[in-house]
Design a protein around this motif. Structure first.
Motif, PDB file in Angstrom:
ATOM      1  N   GLY A 165       0.812  -1.207   0.000  1.00 51.62           N
ATOM      2  CA  GLY A 165       0.000   0.000   0.000  1.00 51.62           C
ATOM      3  C   GLY A 165       0.843   1.252   0.000  1.00 51.62           C
ATOM      4  O   GLY A 165       1.937   1.276   0.575  1.00 51.62           O
ATOM      5  N   VAL A 166       0.329   2.300  -0.644  1.00 53.54           N
ATOM      6  CA  VAL A 166       1.026   3.586  -0.686  1.00 53.54           C
ATOM      7  C   VAL A 166      -0.002   4.707  -0.643  1.00 53.54           C
ATOM      8  O   VAL A 166      -1.087   4.604  -1.224  1.00 53.54           O
ATOM      9  N   THR A 167       0.336   5.785   0.072  1.00 57.60           N
ATOM     10  CA  THR A 167      -0.512   6.963   0.091  1.00 57.60           C
ATOM     11  C   THR A 167       0.357   8.188   0.335  1.00 57.60           C
ATOM     12  O   THR A 167       1.375   8.112   1.030  1.00 57.60           O
ATOM     13  N   PHE A 168      -0.027   9.305  -0.271  1.00 54.27           N
ATOM     14  CA  PHE A 168       0.637  10.586  -0.046  1.00 54.27           C
ATOM     15  C   PHE A 168      -0.409  11.593   0.403  1.00 54.27           C
ATOM     16  O   PHE A 168      -1.507  11.654  -0.155  1.00 54.27           O
ATOM     17  N   VAL A 169      -0.079  12.390   1.417  1.00 48.09           N
ATOM     18  CA  VAL A 169      -0.981  13.428   1.899  1.00 48.09           C
ATOM     19  C   VAL A 169      -0.501  14.818   1.486  1.00 48.09           C
ATOM     20  O   VAL A 169      -1.225  15.802   1.649  1.00 48.09           O
ATOM     21  N   HIS A 170       0.712  14.895   0.980  1.00 49.89           N
ATOM     22  CA  HIS A 170       1.336  16.138   0.536  1.00 49.89           C
ATOM     23  C   HIS A 170       2.356  15.745  -0.519  1.00 49.89           C
ATOM     24  O   HIS A 170       2.783  14.584  -0.564  1.00 49.89           O
ATOM     25  N   ARG A 171       2.748  16.659  -1.371  1.00 47.71           N
ATOM     26  CA  ARG A 171       3.686  16.304  -2.430  1.00 47.71           C
ATOM     27  C   ARG A 171       4.998  15.749  -1.878  1.00 47.71           C
ATOM     28  O   ARG A 171       5.709  15.017  -2.564  1.00 47.71           O
ATOM     29  N   PRO A 179       5.176  -7.799  12.961  1.00 48.35           N
ATOM     30  CA  PRO A 179       5.797  -8.711  11.997  1.00 48.35           C
ATOM     31  C   PRO A 179       4.999  -9.983  11.747  1.00 48.35           C
ATOM     32  O   PRO A 179       5.310 -10.733  10.827  1.00 48.35           O
ATOM     33  N   THR A 180       3.968 -10.240  12.552  1.00 46.66           N
ATOM     34  CA  THR A 180       3.149 -11.438  12.356  1.00 46.66           C
ATOM     35  C   THR A 180       1.933 -11.174  11.477  1.00 46.66           C
ATOM     36  O   THR A 180       1.158 -12.086  11.194  1.00 46.66           O
ATOM     37  N   VAL A 181       1.748  -9.929  11.066  1.00 41.90           N
ATOM     38  CA  VAL A 181       0.578  -9.542  10.282  1.00 41.90           C
ATOM     39  C   VAL A 181       0.989  -9.103   8.884  1.00 41.90           C
ATOM     40  O   VAL A 181       1.956  -8.352   8.726  1.00 41.90           O
ATOM     41  N   LYS A 182       0.268  -9.583   7.887  1.00 43.57           N
ATOM     42  CA  LYS A 182       0.461  -9.088   6.528  1.00 43.57           C
ATOM     43  C   LYS A 182      -0.375  -7.822   6.361  1.00 43.57           C
ATOM     44  O   LYS A 182      -1.606  -7.878   6.319  1.00 43.57           O
ATOM     45  N   LEU A 183       0.293  -6.699   6.303  1.00 43.70           N
ATOM     46  CA  LEU A 183      -0.417  -5.438   6.105  1.00 43.70           C
ATOM     47  C   LEU A 183      -0.802  -5.292   4.640  1.00 43.70           C
ATOM     48  O   LEU A 183      -0.044  -5.674   3.755  1.00 43.70           O
ATOM     49  N   GLU A 184      -1.984  -4.734   4.396  1.00 50.01           N
ATOM     50  CA  GLU A 184      -2.512  -4.648   3.040  1.00 50.01           C
ATOM     51  C   GLU A 184      -2.676  -3.228   2.525  1.00 50.01           C
ATOM     52  O   GLU A 184      -2.520  -2.974   1.336  1.00 50.01           O
ATOM     53  N   ASP A 198      -8.527  -3.080   2.063  1.00 54.12           N
ATOM     54  CA  ASP A 198      -8.457  -1.643   1.779  1.00 54.12           C
ATOM     55  C   ASP A 198      -9.044  -0.865   2.944  1.00 54.12           C
ATOM     56  O   ASP A 198      -9.985  -1.322   3.610  1.00 54.12           O
ATOM     57  N   ILE A 199      -8.495   0.333   3.178  1.00 56.03           N
ATOM     58  CA  ILE A 199      -8.972   1.212   4.242  1.00 56.03           C
ATOM     59  C   ILE A 199      -8.867   2.648   3.764  1.00 56.03           C
ATOM     60  O   ILE A 199      -7.911   3.017   3.073  1.00 56.03           O
ATOM     61  N   GLU A 200      -9.873   3.464   4.106  1.00 54.40           N
ATOM     62  CA  GLU A 200      -9.872   4.866   3.668  1.00 54.40           C
ATOM     63  C   GLU A 200     -10.557   5.736   4.704  1.00 54.40           C
ATOM     64  O   GLU A 200     -11.536   5.333   5.340  1.00 54.40           O
TER      65      GLU A 200
END
Length: 312
Positions: free
Chosen positions: A37-43, A72-77, A120-122
């Motif tokens: 996952g990737v997100t940007f809140v500012h340039r 480390p035991t959880v696969k983050l999505e 997914d989370i938003e």
């Protein structure tokens, strides 16, 4: 003369390929784990999460990264930030984590049901967030599950089942919230309190969704690709090569956008999805997520790969 001509042609093709690939730039990132996952809140300010439970933050548009571990035991999505300090992360085993200090500390805010996996989370508003995924305890393992928070991510309430195969959440500029489910598109005009359903395609599963203005874009496995010109009310199939799988989509405006997936599959459109052209990348990797901020598009995926392209 013929040999010379062939050599010249080879050189031309090499430079043409390199020039095309150079539109996408590699960002050095010293972590081999798959970035999910990737997100940007500012340039300049962006965040990534990985399949090994790690996260990272940049404050200089990706040139340097501060890395850390959540679990480390959880696969983050997926990861979503409301601003530079308040963010949410979701993943396997029903995991939900909240930070209010830019990632220095993470609080486990999971509901306690470890049978779920969130894809997914938003953030929908300053106090409202939505997480969607699959209920692995159901008779049909891909039964969709959705949780909504109204207190800034501290507590979560499970929504009534609305279908199977939930995937990517899309929040439009007007505040409308969408996500695809098998054979349908779910929409809320009141930040997730109530939902309406629009039928899409029989036996077609969308994995990716993006909307911009009246243009809509869905994509998935088996070369599945569909477009809408009426804000998602109706859809037209524009199937790509059946061997292609698409897992992420990002519209730049009502005419141009990208869909991406495994095996460096990056497709680009300039006519609202009617036709597509594959773009060459400077490195081979599985694309798992994309985001756009200002004049840049970022793509992340396998082997800790981060690439970006400046929009013209």
């Amino acid at each position: 003369m013929k040999r010379l001509s062939l050599l010249a042609l080879a050189i031309v093709l090499l430079f043409a390929t390199t020039a095309t690939a150079q539109d996408w730039q590699i960002i050095p990132f010293q972590l081999d784990a798959t970035l999910t996952g990737v997100t940007f809140v500012h340039r300049d300010t962006g965040f990534v999460v990985s399949a090994d439970g790690s996260w990272a933050r940049t404050a200089d548009a990706g040139q340097t990264w501060h890395k850390g571990s959540i679990d480390p035991t959880v696969k983050l999505e997926d990861i979503s930030f409301l601003n530079g300090t308040t963010g949410l992360v979701c993943g396997s085993r029903g995991s939900l984590y909240l930070t209010t200090d830019g990632g220095s500390n993470w609080q486990d805010v999971s509901s306690g049901d470890t049978a779920h996996i969130f894809f997914d989370i938003e953030w929908l508003a300053p106090q409202i967030a939505l997480a969607i995924g699959a209920d692995r305890s159901a008779k049909m393992p891909i039964t969709g599950v959705a949780f909504r928070s109204t207190d800034g991510g501290l507590t979560w309430k499970k929504l009534e089942p609305m279908g199977i195969g939930y995937s990517e959440i899309c929040v439009r500029a007007d505040g409308a919230v969408y996500f695809p489910s098998f054979n349908q598109l779910l929409r809320s005009n009141n930040q997730g309190r109530t939902w309406t359903r629009t039928s899409t395609f029989d036996k077609k599963q969308a994995r990716a969704l993006s909307l911009y203005g009246k243009t809509g874009l869905m994509a998935g496995p088996g070369g599945m690709c569909a477009i809408s010109n009426d804000s998602g009310k109706t859809w037209t199939m524009v199937t790509q090569t059946e061997s292609s799988t698409f897992v992420t989509a990002e519209l730049i405006d009502e005419q141009s956008g990208y869909i991406g997936g495994p095996n460096s599959m990056m497709m680009y459109t300039t006519d609202s999805g009617q036709t597509w052209k594959q773009e060459l990348l400077p490195i081979s990797f599985h694309i798992l997520d994309m985001c756009r901020i200002d004049n840049r598009v970022y793509a992340v995926g396998s082997d800790g790969t981060i690439t970006y392209k400046k929009l013209k």
